[in-house]
Design an enzyme around this catalytic site. Structure first.
Site, PDB file in Angstrom:
ATOM      1  N   ARG A  69     -31.136  -4.293  -4.992  1.00  0.00           N
ATOM      2  CA  ARG A  69     -30.090  -3.365  -4.553  1.00  0.00           C
ATOM      3  C   ARG A  69     -29.520  -3.793  -3.202  1.00  0.00           C
ATOM      4  O   ARG A  69     -28.313  -3.668  -2.959  1.00  0.00           O
ATOM      5  CB  ARG A  69     -30.655  -1.946  -4.472  1.00  0.00           C
ATOM      6  CG  ARG A  69     -29.696  -0.881  -3.981  1.00  0.00           C
ATOM      7  CD  ARG A  69     -28.541  -0.628  -4.906  1.00  0.00           C
ATOM      8  NE  ARG A  69     -28.965  -0.262  -6.258  1.00  0.00           N
ATOM      9  CZ  ARG A  69     -28.114   0.047  -7.234  1.00  0.00           C
ATOM     10  NH1 ARG A  69     -26.814   0.025  -7.018  1.00  0.00           N
ATOM     11  NH2 ARG A  69     -28.562   0.360  -8.444  1.00  0.00           N
TER      12      ARG A  69
ATOM     13  N   HIS B 234     -27.282  -6.691  -3.873  1.00  0.00           N
ATOM     14  CA  HIS B 234     -26.058  -6.167  -4.491  1.00  0.00           C
ATOM     15  C   HIS B 234     -25.114  -5.587  -3.443  1.00  0.00           C
ATOM     16  O   HIS B 234     -23.889  -5.727  -3.532  1.00  0.00           O
ATOM     17  CB  HIS B 234     -26.434  -5.100  -5.520  1.00  0.00           C
ATOM     18  CG  HIS B 234     -25.263  -4.397  -6.137  1.00  0.00           C
ATOM     19  ND1 HIS B 234     -24.820  -3.154  -5.705  1.00  0.00           N
ATOM     20  CD2 HIS B 234     -24.430  -4.758  -7.143  1.00  0.00           C
ATOM     21  CE1 HIS B 234     -23.777  -2.789  -6.430  1.00  0.00           C
ATOM     22  NE2 HIS B 234     -23.517  -3.738  -7.310  1.00  0.00           N
TER      23      HIS B 234
ATOM     24  N   SER C 126     -22.976  -7.113 -12.043  1.00  0.00           N
ATOM     25  CA  SER C 126     -23.417  -7.663 -10.758  1.00  0.00           C
ATOM     26  C   SER C 126     -24.916  -7.901 -10.748  1.00  0.00           C
ATOM     27  O   SER C 126     -25.398  -8.940 -10.258  1.00  0.00           O
ATOM     28  CB  SER C 126     -23.028  -6.709  -9.630  1.00  0.00           C
ATOM     29  OG  SER C 126     -21.634  -6.556  -9.535  1.00  0.00           O
TER      30      SER C 126
END
Length: 211
Positions: free
Chosen positions: A36, A39, A13
């Protein structure tokens, strides 16, 4: 702890994010935090129109507070569910959320305030040198800003990324005007996944910098 398969999916990812992001204004630790969030939300807008904004001391203060085992005050229980529990245990950070505390409900009703406002006000002492994390309630962020202005609390870092249509964007603008390190973003977007992603990213940086 992450399984090998889970880590493989996460790594893939992150590679996709790196391939698709294009130009962005972040470098180093800031990009690790923003990546992050992307994500966790699958939303590249957090590096674009609704971009994440960092105070110059935000990363340093956040890492320091986590390493030192300081409190993490959150506005809703949903954030707690998304935090890595091993990190909390290893670094001995106490996570506090009073949104469902009966005393908060009683006091909020009496003062005609939201529960989120009242919960923040009741934890002024525990906020000192800790991290305040607000992902849902703009009223909570506005209350923390007011408390800082009053001089009754001084967190090391305020993560102010509430989602919503009423005062969300405005509360983030107000946060950027105070003399406290912050991580926030432009506009209405935000939420528990974003808020938790920021803390989880900071923990990852702490671990990597300690190894």
């Amino acid at each position: 702890m992450q399984t090998r398969k889970g880590q493989s999916i996460e790594d893939q990812s992150m590679e996709i994010i790196e391939q698709e992001i294009g130009d962005h204004p972040y470098s180093g630790f800031e990009w690790q935090v923003v990546r992050r969030i992307i994500h966790s939300t699958a939303d590249f807008d957090f590096a674009r129109q609704n971009r994440i904004i960092f105070h110059k001391d935000a990363i340093k203060n956040g890492l320091g507070a986590l390493r030192e085992g300081k409190n993490i005050i959150v506005d809703v229980n949903g954030i707690i569910g998304l935090l890595n529990k091993q990190n909390l245990a290893d670094y001995k950070n106490n996570v506090i959320c009073d949104i469902s505390n009966p005393q908060v409900v009683k006091e909020a009703t009496k003062l005609n305030k939201t529960r989120a406002q009242t919960a923040m006000r009741m934890r002024a002492d525990e906020m000192n040198d800790g991290i305040v994390v607000i992902g849902n309630a703009p009223t909570a962020l506005l209350e923390v800003i007011q408390m800082i202005k009053e001089g009754i609390t001084r967190p090391k870092l305020v993560v102010g990324i509430p989602v919503g249509f009423v005062c969300a964007a405005e509360s983030k603008e107000d946060l950027q005007k105070i003399d406290i390190p912050y991580i926030t973003n432009k506009g209405r977007k935000g939420g528990s996944p974003c808020a938790a992603a920021i803390i989880n990213a900071l923990y990852k940086i702490v671990r990597e910098s300690s190894s």
